[in-house]
Design a protein around this motif. Structure first.
Motif, PDB file in Angstrom:
ATOM      1  N   ALA A 166      -5.378   3.683  -3.052  1.00  0.00           N
ATOM      2  CA  ALA A 166      -4.818   3.174  -1.800  1.00  0.00           C
ATOM      3  C   ALA A 166      -5.919   2.759  -0.828  1.00  0.00           C
ATOM      4  CB  ALA A 166      -3.917   4.232  -1.161  1.00  0.00           C
ATOM      5  N   ILE A 199      -4.416   0.304   5.285  1.00  0.00           N
ATOM      6  CA  ILE A 199      -3.979   1.637   4.898  1.00  0.00           C
ATOM      7  C   ILE A 199      -3.710   2.451   6.152  1.00  0.00           C
ATOM      8  CG2 ILE A 199      -5.105   1.746   2.660  1.00  0.00           C
ATOM      9  CD1 ILE A 199      -7.431   3.182   4.077  1.00  0.00           C
ATOM     10  N   THR A 227       1.738   3.258  -3.404  1.00  0.00           N
ATOM     11  CA  THR A 227       0.683   4.122  -3.930  1.00  0.00           C
ATOM     12  C   THR A 227       0.428   5.276  -2.979  1.00  0.00           C
ATOM     13  OG1 THR A 227      -0.330   2.198  -4.958  1.00  0.00           O
ATOM     14  CG2 THR A 227      -1.698   4.156  -4.761  1.00  0.00           C
ATOM     15  N   TYR A 228       0.339   4.952  -1.697  1.00  0.00           N
ATOM     16  CA  TYR A 228       0.070   5.982  -0.692  1.00  0.00           C
ATOM     17  C   TYR A 228       1.194   7.008  -0.639  1.00  0.00           C
ATOM     18  CZ  TYR A 228      -0.876   8.178   3.778  1.00  0.00           C
ATOM     19  OH  TYR A 228      -1.108   9.101   4.769  1.00  0.00           O
ATOM     20  N   CYS A 288       0.831  -1.204   0.000  1.00  0.00           N
ATOM     21  CA  CYS A 288       0.000   0.000   0.000  1.00  0.00           C
ATOM     22  C   CYS A 288       0.863   1.250   0.000  1.00  0.00           C
ATOM     23  CB  CYS A 288      -0.919  -0.002   1.214  1.00  0.00           C
ATOM     24  SG  CYS A 288      -1.902   1.482   1.351  1.00  0.00           S
TER      25      CYS A 288
END
Length: 141
Positions: A72, A78, A49-50, A46
């Motif tokens: 995300a 997350i 992308t985050y 994650c």
């Protein structure tokens, strides 16, 4: 006893040792916490992308960060701060209703900062002209 503790604290503060003591305590506390390997791997997946979304967010590019934050959100592990960042990105993009919805949804999640989310939800409600809802959000914050 209180005088001794106070004297020790004053000594550390004045000699400049307190920051190092605090750092050592934090290192000791962090070394005791060892999360499961599976959680770390999921967070790494994650985090790409985050992290990219967060980088765009920090560069004041909310329109580019929003799709990455939304992607995300599909991951179950997350960071809880995503609700704050996505809500602010929507707000900066002028999408106040989405910002409000994001902040209120983040309020229903555990481990989120409810004060910040409620405050941001109040800002979004205010921008929408819903002053009663904004007041209740500000009161919650």
């Amino acid at each position: 006893m209180k005088r001794i503790v106070f004297s020790v604290l004053m000594f550390f503060c004045f000699c400049g040792c307190f920051p190092q003591v605090k750092k050592n305590l934090m290192i000791k506390n962090n070394s005791q916490k060892k999360p499961a390997v599976t959680v770390e791997k999921k967070e790494e997946i994650c985090s790409e992308t985050y992290e990219k979304a967060l980088e765009l967010f920090k560069l004041n590019k909310p329109q580019e960060a929003i799709p990455l934050f939304e992607k995300a959100l599909e991951d179950e592990n997350i960071p809880s701060e995503i609700w704050i960042h996505l809500g602010i990105a929507y707000y900066q993009a002028g999408e106040y209703s989405k910002s409000f919805a994001c902040c209120t949804k983040g309020l229903s999640k555990k481990d989120t900062d409810h004060k910040i989310l409620a405050y941001n939800a109040g800002n979004s409600a205010w921008a929408l002209g819903n002053y009663g809802r904004a007041e209740s959000c500000y009161s919650l914050a």
